[in-house]
Design an enzyme around this catalytic site. Structure first.
Site, PDB file in Angstrom:
ATOM      1  N   HIS A 155      -8.794 120.442 -70.173  1.00 14.78           N
ATOM      2  CA  HIS A 155      -8.231 121.340 -71.186  1.00 14.78           C
ATOM      3  C   HIS A 155      -8.623 120.891 -72.601  1.00 14.78           C
ATOM      4  O   HIS A 155      -8.279 119.805 -73.036  1.00 14.78           O
ATOM      5  CB  HIS A 155      -6.714 121.337 -71.025  1.00 14.78           C
ATOM      6  CG  HIS A 155      -6.017 122.511 -71.620  1.00 14.78           C
ATOM      7  ND1 HIS A 155      -6.421 123.811 -71.424  1.00 14.78           N
ATOM      8  CD2 HIS A 155      -4.899 122.584 -72.398  1.00 14.78           C
ATOM      9  CE1 HIS A 155      -5.590 124.631 -72.049  1.00 14.78           C
ATOM     10  NE2 HIS A 155      -4.664 123.920 -72.653  1.00 14.78           N
ATOM     11  N   SER A 164      -6.043 126.044 -76.580  1.00 12.84           N
ATOM     12  CA  SER A 164      -5.087 126.731 -75.719  1.00 12.84           C
ATOM     13  C   SER A 164      -4.491 127.923 -76.470  1.00 12.84           C
ATOM     14  O   SER A 164      -5.233 128.757 -76.977  1.00 12.84           O
ATOM     15  CB  SER A 164      -4.021 125.744 -75.242  1.00 12.84           C
ATOM     16  OG  SER A 164      -3.369 126.217 -74.093  1.00 12.84           O
ATOM     17  N   ASP A 201     -10.560 122.925 -66.096  1.00 13.91           N
ATOM     18  CA  ASP A 201      -9.345 123.475 -66.703  1.00 13.91           C
ATOM     19  C   ASP A 201      -8.922 124.758 -65.991  1.00 13.91           C
ATOM     20  O   ASP A 201      -9.680 125.736 -65.975  1.00 13.91           O
ATOM     21  CB  ASP A 201      -9.612 123.748 -68.188  1.00 13.91           C
ATOM     22  CG  ASP A 201      -8.385 124.238 -68.929  1.00 13.91           C
ATOM     23  OD1 ASP A 201      -7.275 124.186 -68.358  1.00 13.91           O
ATOM     24  OD2 ASP A 201      -8.537 124.673 -70.085  1.00 13.91           O
TER      25      ASP A 201
END
Length: 514
Positions: free
Chosen positions: A453, A172, A428
């Site tokens: 994710h 991320s 995601d």
């Protein structure tokens, strides 16, 4: 009511710290003790420079930056260094939920370091005053990258590991930092694995409708009726709000207090939307305790809840409860304790970590996403550049710089870079804000079917889809190719020196041996 209020307060205290990913209203589970298969990390602190770019700033001070380290699998002085570029939360949460790095370290005899990002967790440069103005101004991507570059360089010296190649990892926002480390400090970092890194959307590239459109698609893929049920529930809420039937809203959605204004309704929409966002991001095929307690396949569970009967508002309440009331202990939802609106439409969470992320979303990281109830299933909620500017000027006395990340870290003009893996799961909602197509033989995009994710960074699990097993295998193979390259280069340099030069550079002799 008193007992219920106490129970609610205690539960929120346990579960409502902001943690991770670029969706930030996360609920921090109590840290589990290391199990027998967990790496034996040692927690340490590194004396870090507060301001790397001004020699007369904040008293030329330093602060203690936390990091975790394990040499459990390391071939000392030779094996590579796997360095996790910590993102917006407590470093322990990442270390205990990023098992792939440990598995890869065991294969490739690597030293593993997880670094905590400045202004998060316990790495607060000015303690509780870190979020005052002007102290908070030293929270930038550039300062964080310099932290990591200095930490890597000095730890390599201390550990007699100057010839050990460094591979950075991140998920991320942490994945974004891994990309940036390879771009900014290729002299220090030999390669990067950037999982679920939305380097394009956060640089202002892309469609502001994309994120919540993709959240909606996850539920639509389970069943179009599920999407319609969510949209229908929000429509019923809107009708009640237009009639100002606030007591009915309180009872239907189990709020601790009745809403009393359009702002309260807006807050309720944000809280509910965020629950569906989290389930889409964390739609893993097994239960997780990374961010509170999430069941296996939470999107499917939520759709089952939304379609269980005709009472759409009760269904909506219980679907949101998968995120906010996983323990079943809450008797009501407190609108302003469970969710805080901020410069990130996906939520900033609570506590100090949320302050840090809010500031970053007001300065360098662009997160101007909207919902419109046409391309998504949520109520119309705009968040434009102007909205961002107004909020940030009031909250932090800063004016955002749209496009800064694109200028500073290349945007989509990455073709001259090398040795970066961009991995994304198709479940995601952050995936389409990142790199989905390979740009060269060493800028490789891996698209993971059925992956949520940064699923590939998690440790192996029997429920893993074949796609993520294959992706991890490819990642391991590419990283193994990158690891020897710095040594090979030094070996060539050594071989090309004449005997007199070799005499003057004896250190190269030691560095050229396998």
């Amino acid at each position: 009511m008193r007992a219920a209020s106490i129970l609610f307060t205690v539960t929120v205290a346990l579960f409502s710290d902001a943690l991770y990913g670029l969706s930030h209203t996360y609920f921090k589970a109590a840290r589990k003790p290391p199990g027998p298969s967990d790496p034996q990390f040692t927690e340490k602190y590194f004396t870090q420079t507060v301001d790397h770019f001004n020699f007369n700033s904040m008293g030329n001070g330093t602060f203690s930056q936390r990091y975790l380290i394990t040499d459990q699998y390391w071939k000392k002085g030779y094996g590579p260094i796997f360095f996790y570029t910590g993102n917006e939360g407590d470093v322990w949460e990442f270390a205990l939920n990023t098992g792939f790095i440990i598995e890869l370290a065991a294969q490739q005899q690597a030293l593993v370091i997880f670094a905590e990002h400045r202004y998060y967790g316990q790495s607060l440069p000015f303690g509780k005053e870190s979020f005052n103005i002007p102290q908070v101004g030293l929270l930038t991507v550039e300062q964080a990258l310099a932290d990591y570059a200095i930490m890597i360089s000095e730890l390599k010296e201390q550990l007699v590991a100057t010839d050990c190649p460094v591979i950075v990892f991140g998920g991320s926002y942490g994945g974004m930092l891994s990309v940036y480390m390879r771009l900014k400090y290729p002299n220090i970092v030999a390669g990067a694995l950037a999982a679920s890194a939305p380097i394009l959307s956060t640089a202002g590239l892309g469609d502001s409708r994309q994120f919540f459109r993709d959240v909606t698609a996850d539920f639509e893929n389970i069943s179009p009726e599920c999407r319609d049920a969510v949209r229908g529930a929000f429509h019923q809420l809107k009708q009640l709000a237009e009639r100002q039937d606030y007591s009915r809203i309180q009872s239907e959605v189990a709020l601790c207090k009745p809403p009393s204004s359009p702002q309260d309704i807006h807050q309720l929409y944000g809280l509910l939307r965020n629950a569906f966002t989290l389930m889409a991001m964390l739609d893993y095929p097994y239960s997780t305790h990374f961010i509170g307690n999430m069941p296996a396949n939470p999107v499917k569970v939520a759709c089952g809840t939304m379609l269980r009967g005709p009472d759409l508002l009760a269904n909506l309440r219980d679907a949101a409860g998968i995120v906010y009331n996983s323990t079943g202990l809450l008797t009501c939802f407190d609108l302003y304790n469970l969710y805080v609106e901020c410069a990130d439409p996906t939520g900033c969470g609570l506590g100090f970590d949320s302050l840090a992320w809010d500031y970053q979303a007001c300065t360098e990281v662009e997160l101007c996403f909207e919902t419109n109830n046409v391309t998504d299933m949520f109520p119309p909620m705009a968040f434009t550049e102007k909205d961002r500017e107004v909020y940030c000027s009031k909250r932090w006395a800063v004016v955002p710089r749209p496009g800064w990340l694109k200028v500073q870290f290349w945007g989509d003009a990455l073709s001259t870079a090398s040795n970066i893996i961009f991995s994304n799961g198709d479940l995601d909602p952050w995936a389409n804000g990142g790199v989905r197509k390979s740009l060269s033989s060493s800028l490789v995009a891996l698209n993971i079917s059925g992956g949520a994710h940064h699923l590939d960074l998690r440790g192996s699990n029997q429920a893993d889809p074949a796609s993520v097993i294959s992706a991890r295998k490819t990642e391991a193979e590419l990283i193994a190719q990158w690891v020897p390259s710095p040594r090979a280069h030094r070996h060539v340099v050594w071989k090309n020196l004449d005997s007199n030069q070799q005499h003057h550079y004896p250190v190269l002799l030691n560095h050229s041996h396998p």
